[in-house]
Design an enzyme around this catalytic site. Structure first.
Site, short mmCIF file in Angstrom:
data_model
loop_
_atom_site.label_atom_id
_atom_site.label_comp_id
_atom_site.label_asym_id
_atom_site.label_seq_id
_atom_site.Cartn_x
_atom_site.Cartn_y
_atom_site.Cartn_z
N PHE A 393 0.81 -1.22 0.00
CA PHE A 393 0.00 0.00 0.00
C PHE A 393 0.84 1.26 0.00
O PHE A 393 2.07 1.20 0.02
CB PHE A 393 -1.04 -0.03 1.11
CG PHE A 393 -0.53 0.13 2.53
CD1 PHE A 393 0.80 0.31 2.86
CD2 PHE A 393 -1.45 0.09 3.58
CE1 PHE A 393 1.21 0.44 4.17
CE2 PHE A 393 -1.06 0.22 4.90
CZ PHE A 393 0.28 0.40 5.19
N GLU A 394 0.16 2.40 -0.09
CA GLU A 394 0.82 3.71 -0.16
C GLU A 394 1.73 3.79 -1.37
O GLU A 394 2.77 4.43 -1.33
CB GLU A 394 1.65 3.94 1.11
CG GLU A 394 0.79 4.17 2.32
CD GLU A 394 1.33 5.30 3.19
OE1 GLU A 394 1.89 6.27 2.64
OE2 GLU A 394 1.18 5.20 4.41
N GLY A 395 1.34 3.12 -2.44
CA GLY A 395 2.20 3.09 -3.63
C GLY A 395 3.02 1.82 -3.60
O GLY A 395 3.86 1.68 -2.73
#
Lengths: 589, 254
Positions: A393-395
C-alpha cells in the site's frame, strides 16, 4: 515537479549542490526535544498497558475504549494546527510518535488512514472555510476520515479512475457516482476525501479531469461493503465504498476543479516518510524481545546468542533500524524546513527501503524463535502478517522504484541533452570533458566531492565510507548518462534497468543519511556513538559493493546481466499461463 | 483557608526497567535509563487534581527536588492538571545523598511559605522504599497526618482518611492543615494527554534553591555498599515428611 529542486536526487546532485541540505544532520531545539520526550511518555504507556494487540488481531476489531483512549490522547490530530484543535506538531514529531504507534499495526493504519491521507487533503489544499468546518471535529476524533482513490479497475494506475462527478443544472452541487475499494476506515469514516472525474473546460475544449471532493457520509447515497478478511492489520477496517448520486456541494471541491490528481499525489507523497520511523520502532522492539530469548535459550550447551547465524540476524536488524531511522528523520527534518520543500523522492526512497527491510527483519526475528515464533502464542507471526502490507500500500514498491529512477534520470536527461547539444555544435572541449571523465572513472581515479578532508562535513572516522560513497556517486552519474545515451526515451519501458537504478539511488540516499547522522553523533558526543560509526561503516561498505554490482549489470553487454533471458522465460511462461517444462519423469517413446 | 495543596513528585527509575548495580557497588546504574514519575506520586497528583475538580480546593502546586531533569516530572504533573510547579534545585553530591529527612525539611518550608492547606505525597518511592517523607514532614510542621490513604474526603473543617493498615482499614478524622500520603487504591491516575501536555507548557515552574528556604541538606546517612539480591537457589525435592524434617534440621532452621 517543482522547478527549483534542491533536494537529493537532482542531477548533478552528485555534485553536492546539496550538501547544505543533508549535512549537518537536521537538529531540533532543546525545547523541542524535551517536548517530544514529554509527548512520547504517555503514548508509550498507553500502548504498553492499554492496547491488547493479540485481541485486536483475533477479533479483527479495535475496541471502542481503546479508540476513545487514542482520541483523548490527542492522536487523531497530530499535524492539524492548534488553531483547528489539533496538536500542530511537525513532521519530525509525527515520525517520532509513529515509532510508538506502530507497536500495533491495526491502530497504526487506522490513524494513518485518518490523518496521513484521509484529512491531509483539507490540510494541504483546502481553503479556510473547509478547514474551519471540518478540521476541528476530525482532530478530536469525533469524526473519522478516509481516503477514497482506488477502484476495482484502478490501483497503481490511479489516473484511470472511473468514478464520476457531474455538475447539477443549477451549478450548486455535484452528483457523485462510482465504486471505491480497499478503503481503510471505509465503514467508520464520517468525512471522506473522494477522487472523481469531472468535465472541465480547457480553452474551450471539454476535457475529463480528476477532482478531489470532501464528502460527508451524512449526504446520503453512500454504502460500505463488508469488511475485508485480511492477512494482517486485521483490526483496521478495509472495505468497498459505493457512491450512488451523492450530492456534494461545490464548496467541497478541494483546490481547483480538475487538479485532483495532483492533490492525490501530494497527499500520498507527504505521508510516506513516516514508514521509516514506524518500521524502525517496530524492529527496535523486536530486537529487545528476540534478544531476551536468544540470551536465555540454550542448545548444544551454548546460548543461541553465541552462534554466528543468530548473531548475523541481530546485526541485520540493528543495521536496518539504524538506516531506517536515519533516513526517516533526515527526510522529516528536510520537510520541516521553511519553504515547504518537495521531498517526495526522498520519501519514496524511505518507503521502499523500510517496507522491504521491515519484512525481512520480522521474518528473521520469527526465525530466531523457531517453532515458538510460528505459533500465535507469540507476537512474531502477527508482526509478519501485519508487515506484509507495507510493500503493497501507499504506492507499491514497483511503482515507487519507477518513480525514483525516472525522476532522477529526468534531471540527468536534461543535463545530458545539454552536453549532447554542445557536442553536436562541435564543442571539442566538452567532448574531451565527457570522455576525460569516463576515462578517469574507468581507470579508478579517485573522486573528490569535498565530503572528507580538511573542510569535509563527514567525520574522519567515517572517511573511508564517505570515499566509497563518492566513488559510487561518480560511477552512477556516468552509468546513467550512458544508459540515456543508449536507450533515449525508451528507457521508460526498461523496468529491469530502472529497478537497478532505483536500488542504487536508494542505497546512496541511505548512505548519505547514515554518514550525516553518525557524523553528528560523534561531533556532539552522543552516547554509544562508536556503535553508530560501526553501523554506518558496515552499511556503507555493504551498499558500496551492492551498488557496484548493480552498476556492472547496467553496463552495455554485461555478462552479469541476465535480463534478456529473464524476459524470455517470463514470456514463454505467461504465454502458456503455466510452467511449460515437460515433467522430469516423462519419456519420449 | 488558602485552598492550596502542595503535591510532592519524585523522579525515579521507571518501574519496568531491569535494575543493574554499578560495578563499584556504589549505587545503581541511572545513566541512559528510563525515568518517570514515582507511581505513588502520580496517585497523589491525581487525588489533588480530583479535589480541585470537585471544587474542594483552589490550587494544586507540584513540587520536585533534584537536578534539571526533575522539571520533566513537574511538567507531567502540570499536564495532569496541577496549576503551577516549584523546582527545588538539588544537584551533584547533594542530590546523591538527598533523602526523606532533607526532602521533608524542604516540603515543610514550602508548606509554610505557600500557606498550604494540605500536603499530599506518595506513601513511598519505588527506588528507596523509605516510606518516611510524609511522616517526617508532618512532624516538622507539627501537623496531623493521614498515611496510606485509600480514601480521602472533606468533612466540614476536617479531613476523613481511610487508611490501609495491616489489620484492614482504619478511618480517622484529622484537622487541616494536614499531610496525607497516597496508597495504591486511592485512585487510578489519568493519562497526561498530548493536548494537556501542550497546554501545560504555558504553566509556570518556579526555581528555588534549598538555601533560599533555609534548609540544611547534610546527610546523616552514608551508603556503604549496594548489592543485587542473591540469586535464587534451586530447590530440593524430598520424598517423605521425615526427609523434610531431616533436611531442615541440617540447614539449622529447626
Amino acid at each position: 515537479m517543482t522547478e527549483n529542486r534542491n533536494t537529493f536526487t537532482t542531477f548533478p546532485f552528485l555534485m553536492f549542490v546539496l550538501q547544505a541540505e543533508v549535512f549537518p544532520y537536521p537538529e531540533i531545539g532543546n525545547e523541542e526535544v524535551e517536548e517530544i520526550n514529554q509527548l512520547v511518555a504517555p503514548v508509550e504507556r498507553f500502548f504498553t498497558e492499554e492496547v491488547d494487540s493479540a485481541k485486536i488481531d483475533r477479533e479483527a476489531k479495535i475496541p471502542p475504549e481503546t479508540l476513545n483512549g487514542l482520541k483523548e490522547l490527542g492522536l487523531f490530530g497530530i499535524m492539524v494546527p492548534e488553531e483547528y484543535g489539533g496538536l500542530g506538531l511537525s513532521n519530525t514529531m509525527y515520525a517520532r510518535l509513529a515509532e510508538i504507534i506502530s507497536l500495533d499495526g491495526s491502530i497504526a493504519v487506522t490513524l494513518a488512514a485518518h490523518q496521513a491521507i484521509g484529512l491531509k487533503g483539507i490540510l494541504i489544499a483546502g481553503n479556510e472555510a473547509q478547514k474551519q468546518k471540518y478540521l476541528p471535529k476530525l482532530a478530536s476524533g469525533e469524526h473519522i476520515a478516509a481516503f477514497c482513490l482506488t477502484e476495482p479497475g484502478s490501483g497503481s494506475d490511479a489516473a484511470s479512475i472511473q468514478t464520476r462527478a457531474t455538475l447539477s443544472e443549477d451549478g450548486k452541487q455535484y452528483l457523485l457516482s462510482g465504486s471505491k475499494i480497499w478503503i481503510s476506515n471505509g465503514a467508520i469514516a464520517d468525512v471522506m476525501t473522494v477522487f472523481a472525474r469531472t468535465e472541465v473546460d480547457v480553452d474551450g475544449v471539454k476535457k475529463d479531469k480528476i477532482s478531489a471532493f470532501i464528502v460527508e457520509r451524512a449526504y446520503g447515497g453512500i454504502t460500505s461493503g463488508k469488511a475485508e478478511d485480511k492477512l494482517g492489520i486485521r483490526g483496521s477496517n478495509t472495505c468497498e465504498v459505493s457512491f450512488d448520486n451523492v450530492p456534494v456541494p461545490v464548496e467541497n471541491v478541494i483546490g481547483e476543479v480538475g487538479s485532483g490528481f495532483k492533490v492525490a499525489m501530494n497527499i500520498l507523497n507527504s505521508g510516506r516518510f513516516s514508514m521509516g520511523s514506524s518500521s524502525a520502532g517496530m524492529i527496535k522492539k523486536l530486537i529487545e524481545l528476540t534478544a531476551e530469548y536468544a540470551a536465555t535459550r540454550k542448545q548444544f550447551n551454548k546460548s543461541l546468542s553465541e552462534f554466528g547465524m543468530i548473531q548475523e540476524k541481530f546485526a541485520m536488524m540493528a543495521l536496518n533500524a539504524f538506516v531506517m531511522e536515519s533516513m526517516a528523520y533526515l527526510t522529516a527534518g528536510m520537510m520541516d524546513r521553511p519553504g515547504l520543500p518537495d521531498c517526495s523522492l526522498e520519501a519514496a526512497m524511505v518507503k521502499v527501503f523500510s517496507s522491504e527491510g521491515g519484512w525481512i527483519c520480522v521474518s528473521e526475528a520469527l526465525q530466531v524463535l523457531g517453532g515458538l515464533g510460528y505459533t500465535k502464542d507469540y507476537p512474531y507471526e502477527r508482526y509478519v502478517r501485519d508487515c506484509r502490507i507495507l510493500p503493497i500500500f501507499e504506492g507499491t514498491n514497483e511503482i515507487l522504484r519507477m518513480y525514483i529512477a525516472l525522476t532522477g534520470m529526468q534531471y540527468a536527461g536534461k543535463a545530458l541533452t545539454g552536453k549532447i547539444k554542445e557536442m553536436k555544435k562541435g564543442n571539442i572541449g566538452m567532448v574531451f570533458g565527457v570522455v576525460g571523465k569516463k576515462l578517469k572513472s574507468s581507470l579508478g581515479g579517485s573522486v573528490d566531492y569535498g565530503l572528507t578532508g580538511k573542510d569535509g562535513v563527514v567525520h574522519p572516522s567515517l572517511a573511508e565510507s564517505a570515499k566509497k560513497f563518492e566513488q559510487n556517486v561518480s560511477h552512477v552519474g556516468s552509468t546513467v548518462e550512458s544508459l540515456l545515451y543508449r536507450y533515449g526515451k525508451t528507457i521508460v519501458d526498461e523496468q529491469l534497468i530502472l529497478k537497478r537504478v532505483a536500488d542504487v539511488m536508494i542505497n546512496l540516499y541511505a548512505m548519505t543519511a547514515v554518514l550525516s547522522r553518525a557524523s553528528r553523533s560523534i561531533s556532539i558526543g552522543l552516547r554509544n556513538h562508536d556503535h553508530e560509526v560501526l553501523l554506518a561503516n558496515t552499511f556503507c561498505s555493504d551498499a558500496f559493493f551492492k551498488n557496484n554490482y548493480l552498476m556492472t549489470q547496467l553496463q552495455k553487454h554485461s555478462p552479469e546481466n541476465n535480463d534478456a533471458n529473464i524476459k524470455k522465460i517470463a514470456r514463454e511462461v505467461l504465454e502458456n499461463r503455466a510452467y511449460i517444462c515437460s515433467h522430469p519423469l516423462e519419456r519420449t517413446f | 483557608m488558602s485552598g492550596r495543596v502542595l503535591v510532592g513528585v519524585k523522579r525515579v527509575i521507571d518501574y519496568a526497567v531491569k535494575i543493574r548495580v554499578k560495578p563499584d557497588n556504589s549505587s545503581v546504574v541511572t545513566d541512559g535509563v528510563k525515568h518517570s514519575m514515582n507511581p505513588f506520586c502520580e496517585i497523589a497528583v491525581e487525588e489533588a487534581v480530583k479535589l480541585k475538580e470537585k471544587k474542594l480546593i483552589k490550587e494544586v502546586v507540584a513540587v520536585s527536588c533534584g537536578p534539571q531533569q526533575a522539571q520533566e516530572t513537574i511538567r507531567t504533573a502540570l499536564a495532569m492538571g496541577a496549576d503551577r510547579g516549584i523546582h527545588v534545585e538539588v544537584t551533584g553530591k547533594d542530590y546523591e545523598t538527598l533523602g526523606p529527612l532533607q526532602v521533608s525539611k524542604i516540603m515543610a518550608a514550602l508548606a509554610k511559605k505557600e500557606d498550604a492547606q494540605l500536603v499530599i505525597l506518595g506513601k513511598q518511592a519505588i527506588d528507596d522504599d523509605c516510606n518516611q517523607t510524609g511522616q517526617m514532614t508532618a512532624a516538622l510542621l507539627d501537623w496531623p497526618q493521614g498515611t496510606f490513604a485509600s480514601e480521602v474526603s472533606f468533612d466540614g473543617d476536617k479531613i476523613k482518611v481511610v487508611r490501609e493498615i495491616d489489620g484492614g482499614l482504619e478511618t480517622i478524622k484529622i484537622k487541616t492543615p494536614a499531610v496525607v500520603t497516597a496508597d495504591l487504591r486511592l485512585n487510578t491516575p489519568r493519562y497526561a494527554t498530548l493536548p494537556n501536555i501542550m497546554k501545560a507548557k504555558k504553566k509556570k515552574i518556579a526555581n528555588v534553591k534549598p538555601a533560599d528556604l533555609g534548609v540544611d541538606l547534610t546527610s546523616r546517612l552514608e551508603v556503604v555498599r549496594v548489592d543485587e539480591p542473591p540469586q535464587r537457589q534451586a530447590g530440593v525435592k524430598v520424598e517423605t515428611v521425615d526427609d523434610l524434617v531431616g533436611k531442615l534440621k541440617e540447614a539449622g532452621t529447626v
